[in-house]
Design a protein around this motif. Sequence first.
Motif, PDB file in Angstrom:
ATOM      1  N   LEU A  91       0.822  -1.211   0.000  1.00  0.00           N
ATOM      2  CA  LEU A  91       0.000   0.000   0.000  1.00  0.00           C
ATOM      3  C   LEU A  91       0.853   1.257   0.000  1.00  0.00           C
ATOM      4  O   LEU A  91       0.523   2.249  -0.663  1.00  0.00           O
ATOM      5  CB  LEU A  91      -0.916   0.008   1.224  1.00  0.00           C
ATOM      6  CG  LEU A  91      -2.186  -0.832   1.181  1.00  0.00           C
ATOM      7  CD1 LEU A  91      -2.897  -0.779   2.529  1.00  0.00           C
ATOM      8  CD2 LEU A  91      -3.124  -0.353   0.077  1.00  0.00           C
ATOM      9  N   SER A  92       1.933   1.236   0.756  1.00  0.00           N
ATOM     10  CA  SER A  92       2.761   2.443   0.893  1.00  0.00           C
ATOM     11  C   SER A  92       3.818   2.565  -0.185  1.00  0.00           C
ATOM     12  O   SER A  92       4.498   3.584  -0.278  1.00  0.00           O
ATOM     13  CB  SER A  92       3.432   2.458   2.271  1.00  0.00           C
ATOM     14  OG  SER A  92       4.255   1.326   2.438  1.00  0.00           O
ATOM     15  N   GLY A  93       3.970   1.531  -0.990  1.00  0.00           N
ATOM     16  CA  GLY A  93       4.920   1.607  -2.101  1.00  0.00           C
ATOM     17  C   GLY A  93       6.372   1.492  -1.690  1.00  0.00           C
ATOM     18  O   GLY A  93       7.252   2.091  -2.330  1.00  0.00           O
ATOM     19  N   VAL A  94       6.658   0.713  -0.656  1.00  0.00           N
ATOM     20  CA  VAL A  94       8.052   0.500  -0.260  1.00  0.00           C
ATOM     21  C   VAL A  94       8.783  -0.201  -1.398  1.00  0.00           C
ATOM     22  O   VAL A  94       8.299  -1.196  -1.941  1.00  0.00           O
ATOM     23  CB  VAL A  94       8.129  -0.342   1.031  1.00  0.00           C
ATOM     24  CG1 VAL A  94       9.581  -0.676   1.359  1.00  0.00           C
ATOM     25  CG2 VAL A  94       7.483   0.401   2.197  1.00  0.00           C
ATOM     26  N   LYS A  95       9.951   0.325  -1.747  1.00  0.00           N
ATOM     27  CA  LYS A  95      10.704  -0.221  -2.870  1.00  0.00           C
ATOM     28  C   LYS A  95      12.183   0.057  -2.667  1.00  0.00           C
ATOM     29  O   LYS A  95      12.597   0.616  -1.643  1.00  0.00           O
ATOM     30  CB  LYS A  95      10.213   0.421  -4.173  1.00  0.00           C
ATOM     31  CG  LYS A  95      10.370   1.931  -4.201  1.00  0.00           C
ATOM     32  CD  LYS A  95       9.775   2.541  -5.470  1.00  0.00           C
ATOM     33  CE  LYS A  95       9.933   4.056  -5.462  1.00  0.00           C
ATOM     34  NZ  LYS A  95       9.336   4.670  -6.675  1.00  0.00           N
ATOM     35  N   ALA A  96      12.983  -0.315  -3.656  1.00  0.00           N
ATOM     36  CA  ALA A  96      14.421  -0.075  -3.591  1.00  0.00           C
ATOM     37  C   ALA A  96      14.684   1.415  -3.381  1.00  0.00           C
ATOM     38  O   ALA A  96      14.163   2.255  -4.108  1.00  0.00           O
ATOM     39  CB  ALA A  96      15.094  -0.548  -4.879  1.00  0.00           C
ATOM     40  N   VAL A 115       9.685  -7.318   5.691  1.00  0.00           N
ATOM     41  CA  VAL A 115       9.171  -7.131   4.333  1.00  0.00           C
ATOM     42  C   VAL A 115       9.774  -5.883   3.694  1.00  0.00           C
ATOM     43  O   VAL A 115      10.111  -5.878   2.502  1.00  0.00           O
ATOM     44  CB  VAL A 115       7.633  -7.045   4.333  1.00  0.00           C
ATOM     45  CG1 VAL A 115       7.108  -6.794   2.916  1.00  0.00           C
ATOM     46  CG2 VAL A 115       7.022  -8.330   4.880  1.00  0.00           C
ATOM     47  N   ALA A 116       9.937  -4.815   4.478  1.00  0.00           N
ATOM     48  CA  ALA A 116      10.541  -3.591   3.937  1.00  0.00           C
ATOM     49  C   ALA A 116      11.958  -3.862   3.446  1.00  0.00           C
ATOM     50  O   ALA A 116      12.347  -3.414   2.358  1.00  0.00           O
ATOM     51  CB  ALA A 116      10.531  -2.493   4.998  1.00  0.00           C
ATOM     52  N   LYS A 117      12.738  -4.599   4.231  1.00  0.00           N
ATOM     53  CA  LYS A 117      14.101  -4.920   3.806  1.00  0.00           C
ATOM     54  C   LYS A 117      14.087  -5.807   2.562  1.00  0.00           C
ATOM     55  O   LYS A 117      14.863  -5.595   1.625  1.00  0.00           O
ATOM     56  CB  LYS A 117      14.848  -5.610   4.947  1.00  0.00           C
ATOM     57  CG  LYS A 117      15.054  -4.755   6.185  1.00  0.00           C
ATOM     58  CD  LYS A 117      15.972  -3.563   5.934  1.00  0.00           C
ATOM     59  CE  LYS A 117      17.431  -3.981   5.902  1.00  0.00           C
ATOM     60  NZ  LYS A 117      18.327  -2.803   5.883  1.00  0.00           N
ATOM     61  N   ALA A 118      13.175  -6.793   2.543  1.00  0.00           N
ATOM     62  CA  ALA A 118      13.089  -7.680   1.382  1.00  0.00           C
ATOM     63  C   ALA A 118      12.622  -6.944   0.138  1.00  0.00           C
ATOM     64  O   ALA A 118      12.911  -7.363  -0.986  1.00  0.00           O
ATOM     65  CB  ALA A 118      12.146  -8.842   1.687  1.00  0.00           C
TER      66      ALA A 118
END
Length: 279
Positions: A91-96, A115-118
């Motif tokens: 939902l928040s668009g966590v990415k590289a 999950v954020a780290k992955a």
Amino acid sequence: EYGADDVTTLKKGSRVAVEPGVPCRTCTYCRSGSYNLCPDVVFLATPPVDGSLTTYLHHPADFCYEMPDHMSYEEGALLEPLSVGVQACRLSGVKAGSHVLITGAGPVGLVCLLVAKASGATRVIVSDLMQNRLEVAKKMGADAVFLSNEENLLSKLSQFAPITQTLECSGADPALVLAIRATSPGGKVVSIGRGAKPFQNIPLFEAADKEVSIMGSFRYHDTYPTALELVGTGKINLKGLVTHRFSFEEAQKAFEVAEVGKDGAIKVVIQGVGIHSKL
């Protein structure tokens, strides 16, 4: 076991992870894909629906996911909280390249960290009121940890700017205020944790002036296959999450430990009848 003749995805003896929420499949939310918002969802352990502390459980096959042989039942059970993290990061668009602040280092905060780290986040910062939980977060990959009541916390967090996403996992008013104030202009705040209060006092105009988007994350949808693959391929290691284990017969004691976080409890697991975890 399986019961219906038309079940083709599973066979007798399949080891499965159970997604606990079964929606109606026909409402607007279900038909649009957001079945987590179905008003008629039947969700295990959500009154008036009983939980899964039973020898046998009858559950739709399409909400049961076969696990690879090397995955333990414990890991399968932990796909449920992990799915909360997958949903929030999507939902928040966590990415590289994301810089993520996580407020609250309980089970949900810790799976959000994983999950954020992955997902490629290059900075993940975690805050909590309990030092023992911060130590676990550090071991699980947090780049920095802070006590929530530290002096000048906002100033300390500024060294990690821009904070592109804040995942609020505690449900506490002060944490939600911190989330809004720490998130950089144009960033996103996701409210995941739920406290006892139905209303929260937040600096809404401050968020508006920074064009910080505030969104809710409720349970999950279509996350179990991803969560299963993250664990099955070794991209995420859940072994540090469980601090206490109890037999099926010790269920009452397990609830008492989990309720107050006794002896540093973070995630408490009740093993099934005759089940012994491989973790």
